[in-house]
Design a protein around this motif. Structure first.
Motif, PDB file in Angstrom:
ATOM      1  N   ALA A 147       0.807  -1.215   0.000  1.00  0.00           N
ATOM      2  CA  ALA A 147       0.000   0.000   0.000  1.00  0.00           C
ATOM      3  C   ALA A 147       0.851   1.281   0.000  1.00  0.00           C
ATOM      4  CB  ALA A 147      -0.936   0.005   1.210  1.00  0.00           C
ATOM      5  N   HIS A 148       2.105   1.181   0.396  1.00  0.00           N
ATOM      6  CA  HIS A 148       2.902   2.403   0.581  1.00  0.00           C
ATOM      7  C   HIS A 148       4.208   2.310  -0.205  1.00  0.00           C
ATOM      8  CE1 HIS A 148       0.076   3.755   3.616  1.00  0.00           C
ATOM      9  NE2 HIS A 148       0.062   2.511   4.048  1.00  0.00           N
ATOM     10  N   GLU A 149       4.174   2.920  -1.366  1.00  0.00           N
ATOM     11  CA  GLU A 149       5.302   2.763  -2.290  1.00  0.00           C
ATOM     12  C   GLU A 149       6.589   3.388  -1.792  1.00  0.00           C
ATOM     13  OE1 GLU A 149       4.196   4.225  -6.068  1.00  0.00           O
ATOM     14  OE2 GLU A 149       2.854   2.552  -6.505  1.00  0.00           O
ATOM     15  N   ASN A 150       6.451   4.374  -0.895  1.00  0.00           N
ATOM     16  CA  ASN A 150       7.684   5.055  -0.455  1.00  0.00           C
ATOM     17  C   ASN A 150       8.423   4.290   0.642  1.00  0.00           C
ATOM     18  OD1 ASN A 150       9.542   7.224  -0.651  1.00  0.00           O
ATOM     19  ND2 ASN A 150       8.688   8.094   1.243  1.00  0.00           N
ATOM     20  N   VAL A 151       7.883   3.122   1.033  1.00  0.00           N
ATOM     21  CA  VAL A 151       8.637   2.322   2.007  1.00  0.00           C
ATOM     22  C   VAL A 151       9.818   1.692   1.266  1.00  0.00           C
ATOM     23  CG1 VAL A 151       8.604   0.348   3.568  1.00  0.00           C
ATOM     24  CG2 VAL A 151       6.621   1.860   3.451  1.00  0.00           C
ATOM     25  N   GLN A 152      10.996   2.165   1.613  1.00  0.00           N
ATOM     26  CA  GLN A 152      12.206   1.675   0.932  1.00  0.00           C
ATOM     27  C   GLN A 152      13.194   1.036   1.902  1.00  0.00           C
ATOM     28  OE1 GLN A 152      13.854   4.766  -1.755  1.00  0.00           O
ATOM     29  NE2 GLN A 152      11.873   5.784  -1.557  1.00  0.00           N
ATOM     30  N   CYS A 153      12.913   1.163   3.190  1.00  0.00           N
ATOM     31  CA  CYS A 153      13.842   0.646   4.202  1.00  0.00           C
ATOM     32  C   CYS A 153      13.052  -0.221   5.190  1.00  0.00           C
ATOM     33  CB  CYS A 153      14.498   1.781   4.985  1.00  0.00           C
ATOM     34  SG  CYS A 153      15.190   3.070   3.946  1.00  0.00           S
ATOM     35  N   VAL A 154      13.682  -1.302   5.615  1.00  0.00           N
ATOM     36  CA  VAL A 154      12.996  -2.235   6.514  1.00  0.00           C
ATOM     37  C   VAL A 154      13.906  -2.563   7.687  1.00  0.00           C
ATOM     38  CG1 VAL A 154      12.042  -4.569   6.730  1.00  0.00           C
ATOM     39  CG2 VAL A 154      11.669  -3.275   4.624  1.00  0.00           C
ATOM     40  N   PHE A 155      13.334  -2.518   8.896  1.00  0.00           N
ATOM     41  CA  PHE A 155      13.995  -3.204  10.000  1.00  0.00           C
ATOM     42  C   PHE A 155      13.258  -4.511  10.190  1.00  0.00           C
ATOM     43  CE2 PHE A 155      13.883  -5.036  14.144  1.00  0.00           C
ATOM     44  CZ  PHE A 155      15.216  -5.194  14.406  1.00  0.00           C
ATOM     45  N   THR A 156      13.980  -5.609  10.260  1.00  0.00           N
ATOM     46  CA  THR A 156      13.336  -6.877  10.608  1.00  0.00           C
ATOM     47  C   THR A 156      14.354  -7.851  11.174  1.00  0.00           C
ATOM     48  OG1 THR A 156      11.711  -8.508   9.876  1.00  0.00           O
ATOM     49  CG2 THR A 156      13.505  -8.029   8.352  1.00  0.00           C
ATOM     50  N   THR A 157      13.833  -8.985  11.607  1.00  0.00           N
ATOM     51  CA  THR A 157      14.688 -10.023  12.193  1.00  0.00           C
ATOM     52  C   THR A 157      14.996 -11.063  11.117  1.00  0.00           C
ATOM     53  OG1 THR A 157      12.832 -11.408  12.809  1.00  0.00           O
ATOM     54  CG2 THR A 157      13.466  -9.694  14.376  1.00  0.00           C
ATOM     55  N   PRO A 158      16.018 -11.882  11.338  1.00  0.00           N
ATOM     56  CA  PRO A 158      16.376 -12.859  10.301  1.00  0.00           C
ATOM     57  C   PRO A 158      15.202 -13.768   9.905  1.00  0.00           C
ATOM     58  CG  PRO A 158      18.121 -12.734  11.929  1.00  0.00           C
ATOM     59  CD  PRO A 158      17.000 -11.890  12.447  1.00  0.00           C
ATOM     60  N   LYS A 159      14.496 -14.271  10.869  1.00  0.00           N
ATOM     61  CA  LYS A 159      13.426 -15.225  10.533  1.00  0.00           C
ATOM     62  C   LYS A 159      12.256 -14.538   9.823  1.00  0.00           C
ATOM     63  CE  LYS A 159      14.346 -18.980  13.666  1.00  0.00           C
ATOM     64  NZ  LYS A 159      15.542 -18.488  14.349  1.00  0.00           N
ATOM     65  N   LEU A 160      11.950 -13.328  10.244  1.00  0.00           N
ATOM     66  CA  LEU A 160      10.856 -12.625   9.572  1.00  0.00           C
ATOM     67  C   LEU A 160      11.267 -12.182   8.171  1.00  0.00           C
ATOM     68  CD1 LEU A 160       9.328 -10.661  12.561  1.00  0.00           C
ATOM     69  CD2 LEU A 160       8.282 -12.525  11.278  1.00  0.00           C
ATOM     70  N   LEU A 161      12.551 -11.907   8.001  1.00  0.00           N
ATOM     71  CA  LEU A 161      13.030 -11.577   6.657  1.00  0.00           C
ATOM     72  C   LEU A 161      12.847 -12.781   5.732  1.00  0.00           C
ATOM     73  CD1 LEU A 161      14.436  -9.660   4.689  1.00  0.00           C
ATOM     74  CD2 LEU A 161      16.632 -10.534   5.506  1.00  0.00           C
ATOM     75  N   GLU A 162      13.176 -13.958   6.266  1.00  0.00           N
ATOM     76  CA  GLU A 162      12.982 -15.174   5.471  1.00  0.00           C
ATOM     77  C   GLU A 162      11.503 -15.360   5.116  1.00  0.00           C
ATOM     78  OE1 GLU A 162      16.614 -17.753   7.512  1.00  0.00           O
ATOM     79  OE2 GLU A 162      14.539 -18.135   8.098  1.00  0.00           O
ATOM     80  N   ALA A 163      10.660 -15.165   6.123  1.00  0.00           N
ATOM     81  CA  ALA A 163       9.226 -15.387   5.905  1.00  0.00           C
ATOM     82  C   ALA A 163       8.657 -14.375   4.913  1.00  0.00           C
ATOM     83  CB  ALA A 163       8.488 -15.311   7.238  1.00  0.00           C
ATOM     84  N   LEU A 164       9.105 -13.133   5.038  1.00  0.00           N
ATOM     85  CA  LEU A 164       8.635 -12.071   4.142  1.00  0.00           C
ATOM     86  C   LEU A 164       9.104 -12.337   2.709  1.00  0.00           C
ATOM     87  CD1 LEU A 164       7.117  -9.358   4.375  1.00  0.00           C
ATOM     88  CD2 LEU A 164       9.322  -8.249   4.789  1.00  0.00           C
ATOM     89  N   SER A 165      10.349 -12.775   2.602  1.00  0.00           N
ATOM     90  CA  SER A 165      10.926 -12.990   1.266  1.00  0.00           C
ATOM     91  C   SER A 165      10.314 -14.183   0.556  1.00  0.00           C
ATOM     92  CB  SER A 165      12.445 -13.187   1.385  1.00  0.00           C
ATOM     93  OG  SER A 165      13.031 -12.059   1.967  1.00  0.00           O
ATOM     94  N   GLU A 166       9.657 -15.051   1.312  1.00  0.00           N
ATOM     95  CA  GLU A 166       8.941 -16.157   0.676  1.00  0.00           C
ATOM     96  C   GLU A 166       7.740 -15.655  -0.095  1.00  0.00           C
ATOM     97  OE1 GLU A 166       7.518 -19.418   3.009  1.00  0.00           O
ATOM     98  OE2 GLU A 166       9.469 -19.617   3.950  1.00  0.00           O
ATOM     99  N   LYS A 167       7.179 -14.548   0.395  1.00  0.00           N
ATOM    100  CA  LYS A 167       5.924 -14.053  -0.181  1.00  0.00           C
ATOM    101  C   LYS A 167       6.150 -13.052  -1.303  1.00  0.00           C
ATOM    102  CE  LYS A 167       3.402 -16.164   2.916  1.00  0.00           C
ATOM    103  NZ  LYS A 167       2.552 -17.302   2.541  1.00  0.00           N
ATOM    104  N   VAL A 168       7.182 -12.239  -1.161  1.00  0.00           N
ATOM    105  CA  VAL A 168       7.431 -11.199  -2.163  1.00  0.00           C
ATOM    106  C   VAL A 168       8.928 -11.060  -2.415  1.00  0.00           C
ATOM    107  CG1 VAL A 168       5.417  -9.736  -1.683  1.00  0.00           C
ATOM    108  CG2 VAL A 168       7.492  -9.450  -0.331  1.00  0.00           C
ATOM    109  N   SER A 169       9.243 -10.445  -3.553  1.00  0.00           N
ATOM    110  CA  SER A 169      10.629 -10.092  -3.808  1.00  0.00           C
ATOM    111  C   SER A 169      10.834  -8.673  -3.296  1.00  0.00           C
ATOM    112  CB  SER A 169      10.927 -10.167  -5.308  1.00  0.00           C
ATOM    113  OG  SER A 169      12.103  -9.420  -5.582  1.00  0.00           O
TER     114      SER A 169
END
Lengths: 358, 471
Positions: free
Chosen positions: A194-216
């Motif tokens: 929904a928010h195109e200007n989000v260009q930076c992410v703080f996350t944890t290793p496991k959530l990064l893995e989980a997020l990357s499964e869903k989107v590039s």
């Protein structure tokens, strides 16, 4: 590349001067906190007179974590800040009762210093952020938001309760844990879409893995990832750079409520993905010591237990033996003091602690 | 030192995270095993549908031919092993070196794996009761004039494997001709057999995509169990607890296999001593199909004394001794701890009839062993009555025949020595007994045309209702 001796000496001198300033501050009845002022009464020496350097902090022994597990929490508020708004942040609580640390502006200062280490390409000024990590009583929620604001961005938040995840793991409810993870990731996906200007992410290793499964994430326009919250090893670092988020500025970070934030050595292929952290000296010092003899500092390359000293006007914590271990790393030009490589849970504690759940 | 990579859909991948596995006797590092991080496994399993397609492209008949070739290659060929190769003799020495299994037993296990590969058609017949497996190629078939269809329940078969004995790996081999990719997480001390099986299959023509090999930690194992659709989980206690109610996970825990002698045969117990010794000691007592209980309606003490005497003649020997029957422990402290645990549980109501506690722990050829232990207990509720350990251990339990079947508890293999029809009927009706041998068949003797430890075909496939009408 070795660091010039004068640079190392300067850093050491700066640290000793900072130690003197902090000790004076915390043991002065006009500025210090009740805990340290009471503690001084039980000593047979005056810390202000005897402590002139970092090494002299040994006179105070080791800070004990039990001191932070109970109240009254106001015993930690320096008199100088008695009229300021006070925050309280908690550690993970994976070893029983959490530890409580008060804050006035330290978290902002820590993250402002950290911000200086981030590149403009990976973390552009004005870009918005997604904070996908532990919220609630943890410092991260406010700290990452402050970091985003400092860089001119707005920070979107997703709630995450890591203690609930710990409990699901302890109870063996693996499918429920997966469902909770999916619930958290779904919320993050909504923000990202929904928010195109989000260009930076703080996350944890496991959530990064989980997020990357869903989107590039590169395709969604993410340019920089500040990753922390749990331990990471070289293999994860490589996996992240090569497969999870190729092309994105991936910054592993080690931080905790007691210390602040340690910066990672800038990526260099010759390190073979080793993650080497440098504490925010002189505000905090990490020394690696022999687990069986904490008076002995280990040699470079040798494994040692983390001994953390925090030296700010808000919080003084000398020589606290953490539950982590690492290998001692040489200073580098940008951080002319010792670093720690391959930071991980202390071997002796591996079976008793649930970590790395978020 | 050997560096053993992961296999990501058949492709070697050397991790930056490795675990050194030492030789039991010498303490020298024998192999450096790459470890898969949890996210890597999760990412790979996303592509498992595609990997399955590569296997689906072969007919069951073609895959059976591949299994035949793999049998030969597994037993005789020099196969890839990390950055080098491995001969069959290397394999024997390596398996023995890290697991403590005597080389002679490692060789016997190798033969067992060969047999299952070689006889795969008969094994599948046993699992499917003679189903024409062409139905897996076409998705539908006609049998006895009725339409028949099966649907696969798994994108892959995840296997969280043990280190105790290579023969156990024969359980999951049928997955390949059943057109299901394998995701293998080897035991810490036994990466050798799953890796060699994978290499034999690849060399025999199996699509490499169907074979993944991920040494990993608990988190990585959880990922395999959560995502494979169907998994086999070997272990006990806390390891399996979270998965006990999960229909996608088949637990392979302690076997608690038993020999039961009926009242009609009990006066002739001496003629079954060899059978009892074999069932307890075969394969170093490391298998779930080893007998750990002798349940009788009378003569328990005499049986225990005689068995104890026979077992006391078995000694620890170096792993390369052709006469060796006992396996060494990977962790030399473990035998001492186990022996102390057994002593603590014995109390006054039980007695070790083999050597006694002072001689239970033994050293030979640099390895630490537990000598065979035979416990006589005075009642079926004694904590050791249903004990099972990773060495030749058994309890002799006396209990009235009319109550015996309900008291034995979960039993992977029961060998019943009786012609008493009532007792036989009770055993046939018992949900406790998974595999029933009627007559003097050692508990460790398997017939490959019978399902063992759950039916892999029923676990991987579900029959689907199918109706067709023209028009």
């Amino acid at each position: 590349m070795s660091v010039a001796q004068d640079k190392l000496d300067n850093a050491s001198s700066e640290l000793d001067a900072h130690v003197r300033e902090i000790v004076q501050w915390h043991f002065d009845p006009e500025t210090g906190c009740p805990f340290w002022l009471d503690y001084a009464k039980k000593l047979d020496f005056d810390p202000c007179e005897k402590i002139h350097s970092y090494d002299d902090l040994a006179l105070l022994g080791h800070f004990e974590d039990e001191w932070l597990r109970g109240g009254p929490v106001r015993q930690w508020v320096p008199k100088a800040y008695a009229n300021d708004p006070i925050y309280v942040f908690e550690t993970g609580g994976s070893t029983g009762l959490p530890k409580y640390r008060i804050n006035v502006r330290d978290f902002q200062t820590d993250y402002a210093l950290y911000s200086e280490s981030l590149s403009e390409e990976g973390f552009p000024k004005g870009a918005d952020w997604l904070m996908l990590g532990p919220s609630g009583p943890r410092r991260l929620r406010l700290a990452v938001e402050h970091l985003a604001q400092l860089r001119g961005g707005i920070c979107f938040m997703v709630d995450l309760d890591p203690r609930w995840v710990n409990r699901l793991i302890r109870d063996g409810k693996m499918r429920e844990m997966e469902a909770y993870k999916a619930h958290v990731v779904d919320q993050a996906l909504k923000v990202l879409k929904a928010h195109e200007n989000v260009q930076c992410v703080f996350t944890t290793p496991k959530l990064l893995e989980a997020l990357s499964e869903k989107v590039s994430l590169p395709q969604l326009g993410i340019k920089g990832i500040f990753c922390g919250g749990t331990e990471m090893n070289a293999q994860f670092h490589r996996f992240a750079r090569e497969e999870l988020v190729p092309g994105i500025d991936f910054i592993p970070t080690y931080g905790n409520t007691l210390m602040g934030l340690a910066c990672c050595k800038p990526f260099d292929p010759v390190d073979d993905y080793a993650i080497i952290y440098y504490p925010p000296q002189p505000r905090a010092v990490i020394e690696l010591v022999d687990p069986d003899d904490p008076t002995r500092k280990v040699d470079y390359g040798e494994t040692g237990r983390v001994m953390l000293t925090t030296l700010t006007k808000e919080f003084f914590m000398p020589r606290f033996l953490e539950r982590d271990e690492a290998e001692r790393a040489e200073a580098i030009e940008h951080y002319p003091w010792d670093g720690v490589e391959n930071l991980r849970l202390l071997t002796q504690m591996n079976e008793s602690v649930v970590v790395g759940v978020y | 030192m050997i560096n053993l990579p992961l296999l990501r859909a058949g492709q070697p991948y050397t991790s930056l995270d490795t675990v050194e596995v030492l030789h039991i006797a010498t303490g020298e590092p024998l192999v450096n095993v790459s470890q898969a991080n949890r996210g890597l496994i999760a990412r790979d399993l996303l592509a498992m549908g595609k990997n399955r397609e590569a296997l689906q492209a072969h007919s069951v008949a073609e895959l059976l031919i591949i299994c035949k070739k793999a049998a030969e290659l597994f037993s005789t060929a020099e196969l890839p092993l990390g950055d080098g190769t491995q001969t069959p003799d290397d394999y024997i020495v390596q398996v023995s070196g890290t697991t403590g299994l005597p080389q002679s037993l490692a060789r016997a296990n190798m033969a067992k794996i060969h047999l299952v590969f070689d006889e795969m058609a008969a094994v599948l017949d046993g699992l499917t009761r003679g189903l024409d497996l062409a139905v897996l190629d076409t998705g539908q078939n006609i049998q006895d004039g009725r339409p028949l269809s099966y649907v696969s329940l798994a994108r892959a078969l995840g296997c969280i494997l043990p280190s105790n004995s290579p023969g156990v790996h024969s359980l999951w081999l049928p997955a390949i001709p059943l057109k299901t990719p394998l995701v293998l997480k080897p035991g810490r001390e036994e990466p050798w057999t799953p890796y060699r099986i994978a290499q034999a299959l690849i060399a025999a023509g199996c699509p490499p995509q169907a074979l993944s090999f991920y040494p990993t930690d608990h988190g990585g194992s959880a990922e395999i169990l959560l995502r494979s659709g169907r998994s086999l989980l070997f272990g006990g206690g806390a390891t399996v607890e979270p998965w006990l109610q999960d229909p996608g996970v088949q637990i392979h825990g302690p076997g608690r296999s038993k020999i039961i002698i009926g009242a009609d045969k009990i006066d002739h117990w001496e003629q079954y001593l060899d059978l009892m010794v074999t069932s307890i000691v075969a394969n170093g007592g490391r298998s779930c199909i080893n007998a750990s209980g002798i349940w009788v309606p009378a003569h328990a003490r005499e049986i225990a004394e005689a068995l104890g005497e026979r077992l006391s003649q078995i000694h620890a020997r170096p792993l390369d001794d052709p006469e060796a029957q006992l396996a060494a422990f990977a962790n030399p402290e473990m035998p001492h701890k186990l022996s102390a645990l057994i002593d603590a549980q014995m109390g006054n109501a039980a007695q070790d009839m083999a050597r006694g506690k002072n001689e239970r722990v033994a050293e030979a050829g640099g390895g630490t062993f537990l000598n065979p232990t035979l416990i006589h207990v005075d009642n079926y509720e004694h904590p050791l009555a249903n004990g099972e350990y990773l060495f030749p251990f058994a309890a002799v339990v006396e209990t009235p025949q009319q109550a015996l079947v309900e008291r034995i508890g979960p039993t992977l293999v029961a060998t019943a020595l009786t012609e008493d029809e009532q007792l036989i009927q009770q055993l046939l009706a018992s949900p406790h007994v998974e595999r029933l041998n009627l007559g003097p068949i050692p508990t460790n003797k398997l017939s490959w045309d019978q399902p063992h430890e759950g039916n892999l075909f029923d676990f991987l496939y579900q029959q689907r209702a199918l109706q067709r009408m023209a028009g």
